[in-house]
Design a protein around this motif. Structure first.
Motif: not given
Length: 659
Positions: A88-92, A98-100, A145-146
């Motif tokens: 969860l904390p990594r999603l933002t 983040g894009r990867a 976007p991804e």
């Protein structure tokens, strides 16, 4: 790569994808409404955790997810929660990391078709959860976007669900219609046979046709040709007894609604078509009138046992129990009411209080355990729709009374005559069909049945022994002119004074609605000119009840040119009187607000139009006149004061003139 090896890899990938989809389904079933209030990213973390459980790790998903799964543990339940919490904390995260991560999640979720799978499962188990998931996926698709493809998946899922629901709804509708056909067919089997033994009376002594008045329950042996509609109505009533909505029967004026309900439905119910218990249910046959709710309550109270019986509502503690409460008390005593509201359009032509109308339909549409049947003219359909409780019932379905077929018309002509010991000249049914415009299966003009009924009654009056002949029918003036011929003959036989009185008496039985529609009006018998109306009563053009008098059918208004002319002449006054009546009712409801009183030309027109009005209308006009007189007196006082002021200034004027 060898072909066999590729197939093995394809099979493994499909097996892994199916296992991932099953993980998503299990998460949706277990989560339920607990995700309500969770943020979109929290839902994304949980979805990803369910699609890639730690025990089934496809290393191709990416290093970042693999590292998180490796730390999550091997227990599926605990591992999924730990994984989601760590993700969860990594999603933002933004930037390259983040894009990867978002791309890795995108590959995993798309491989498992996770969005569609989650929405499909939610649609099948918890529709509120489906809406929550849709909103979350749309938010993510718009913000990441991804993962923008989620927007497409949500739209496709919604389209797919819509098609599924439409298909299911259509299937259920067809099943319901088929079930209703079986119910109607079975119910029709329970109806008495139509070929009853003719009445044991001298041939032709009992008139087989009612004329302009509708058939009554006791006329059921002579009511023929509507057996399919009777069975359909009884089927609706059976559904209502099992918890379905009230039955609304509609059709144009003259379609035969009143006769169908009175001489078809009610006798069919009494015959045991819906069982022995239903055959004993009492009928409450009413018209709305001016105070419909109070009238209906009074009628249902008569079904309830004496006050000492505990099933009867205690009037000392509840002054106005609901119709449903009264019906429940009657049902508890074994007297389940069957409420039939005929000529329901009176609610709009005689009840001037909109609040009373709404209260009445609210109680009527929630009167269970009573069964409710409403018969209303189709030209008042829009008025019905504007009352929300009634609109809901109309949406659920209603029954339209259409025209009779040629064979049914022949039966309606011949069988009642035979039941009364009469014979019909062979050429008469065909001539009637031609004059009605129904020969060769063509549909006749809607609302023409009263013309046929009156022509048949007039033919019976001119019968030759026990025969109804073509010659007797021609003497009536035929279907199109029989009503006018009867009424005009009665008019011509009156003295000049009686003709004037007849005009006034008939116009008292006519009302014009706010939109200009001409309708019958039920009047107080004591106030009517009974002497001048009695010949019309004998001709069944006017009907007299215990306390009321009314024109037998709207057909007289339109097919007697003289009366139509009188109505046209009086229409302007009638419209004005209707508006005055409604305005007076509004003034009374407002606590007699002076601001709502008539003034100026409106007041003068009202006083000229109404001769000695009484009740609320009389009070309304009297108060308006008193206010106008007070206003005029005030104007005179102001004018007088102004003249005195001017007179006080006059002495100075001669001096100025002298200089």
């Amino acid at each position: 790569m060898p072909r066999g090896t590729a197939n093995v890899h394809d099979h493994d990938r499909e097996a892994a994808a199916e296992q991932a989809r099953e993980g998503v389904r299990a998460w949706v079933r277990q989560t339920g409404s607990r995700v309500e209030g969770a943020g979109a990213y929290a839902i994304l973390a949980l979805l990803t955790a369910s699609a890639v459980p730690p025990t089934v790790l496809d290393q191709s998903s990416g290093d970042r997810l693999a590292d998180l799964m490796a730390d999550a543990g091997t227990d599926p339940g605990a591992g999924r929660s730990v994984f989601a919490a760590r993700l969860l904390p990594r999603l933002t995260a933004t930037g390259e990391n983040g894009r990867a991560l978002h791309e890795e999640i995108s590959r995993v979720l798309r491989a498992a078709d996770a969005v569609n799978t989650a929405l499909a499962e939610a649609a099948a188990t918890d529709d509120e959860l489906r809406r929550v998931l849709e909103a979350a996926f749309q938010e993510i698709g718009l913000g990441v976007p991804e993962l923008r493809w989620m927007l497409t998946d949500v739209r496709e899922s919604a389209d797919r669900l819509r098609r599924q629901l439409a298909t299911r709804s259509l299937r259920l509708r067809r099943e319901r219609d088929e079930m209703r056909r079986h119910l109607v067919a079975f119910t029709r089997e329970q109806l008495p046979a139509g070929d009853a033994v003719p009445a044991d009376v001298p041939g032709g002594a009992v008139p087989p046709y009612p004329g302009l008045v509708h058939f009554e329950p006791e006329d059921a042996p002579w009511f023929r040709g509507r057996e399919p509609e009777i069975a359909e109505m009884l089927g609706h009533l059976a559904e209502q007894a099992a918890g379905g909505p009230p039955l609304i029967v509609t059709g144009v004026s003259g379609a035969g609604k009143s006769s169908l309900v009175r001489a078809g439905l009610l006798p069919g119910l009494a015959s045991g078509a819906l069982g022995a218990q239903a055959a004993a249910w009492p009928w409450v046959l009413v018209h709305p009138g001016v105070r419909p709710t109070a009238r209906l309550r009074t009628r249902i109270r008569t079904l309830i046992p004496a006050p000492e019986d505990e099933s009867r509502p205690d009037d000392s503690t509840e002054d106005d129990p609901s119709i449903a409460a009264l019906a429940a008390a009657a049902t508890a005593a074994g007297r389940r009411p069957v409420i039939v509201v005929d000529q329901f359009e009176e609610l709009f032509t005689q009840c001037a209080d909109p609040a009373e109308r709404l209260a009445y339909v609210t109680e009527l549409t929630s009167a269970a355990p009573a069964l409710v049947v409403i018969a209303v003219r189709s030209d008042f359909y829009q008025d019905c729709v504007e009352l929300p409780p009634l609109a809901k019932v109309l949406t659920a379905g209603h029954m339209v009374v259409g025209p009779l077929g040629a064979d049914a018309i022949r039966r309606a002509v011949v069988e009642p005559a035979e039941h009364s010991g009469l014979s019909v000249e062979p050429g008469l049914p065909g001539l009637l069909l031609r004059d009605l415009g129904a020969e060769d299966g063509r549909p006749y003009e809607p609302g023409s049945l009263p013309l046929l009924a009156h022509a048949l009654r007039a033919t019976w009056d001119r019968r030759e022994g026990v025969r109804l002949t073509v010659g007797a029918y021609r003497e009536t003036g035929g279907i199109r002119h029989a009503i006018a011929e009867t009424a005009e003959r009665i008019y011509r036989e009156q003295s000049p004074d009686e003709r004037d009185r007849l005009r006034e008496a008939l116009l008292e039985l006519v009302a014009v609605t706010a939109n200009g529609t001409v309708v019958r009006r039920r009047a107080d018998r004591a106030a009517a000119d009974s002497l001048v109306l009695r010949r019309l009563v004998r001709a069944r053009l006017v009907t007299v009840g215990a306390d009321t008098v009314e024109i037998s059918h709207d057909a007289l208004l339109h097919h007697w040119p003289r009366l139509a002319g009188w109505v046209a002449e009086a229409r302007e006054d009638a419209v004005l009187q209707h508006r005055i009546t409604e305005a007076a009712a509004e003034w009374d409801r407002s606590g007699r607000d002076p601001g709502l009183l008539p003034r100026g030309s409106r007041l003068l027109a009202a006083r000229e139009s109404l001769d000695q009005p009484d009740g609320v209308v009389g009070d309304y006009l009297a108060a308006g006149w008193a206010a106008a007189e007070e206003q005029e007196a005030g104007r005179r006082r102001v004018a007088h004061r102004l003249r005195r002021l001017v007179a006080g200034a006059d002495p100075g004027r001669p001096e100025r003139r002298q200089r």
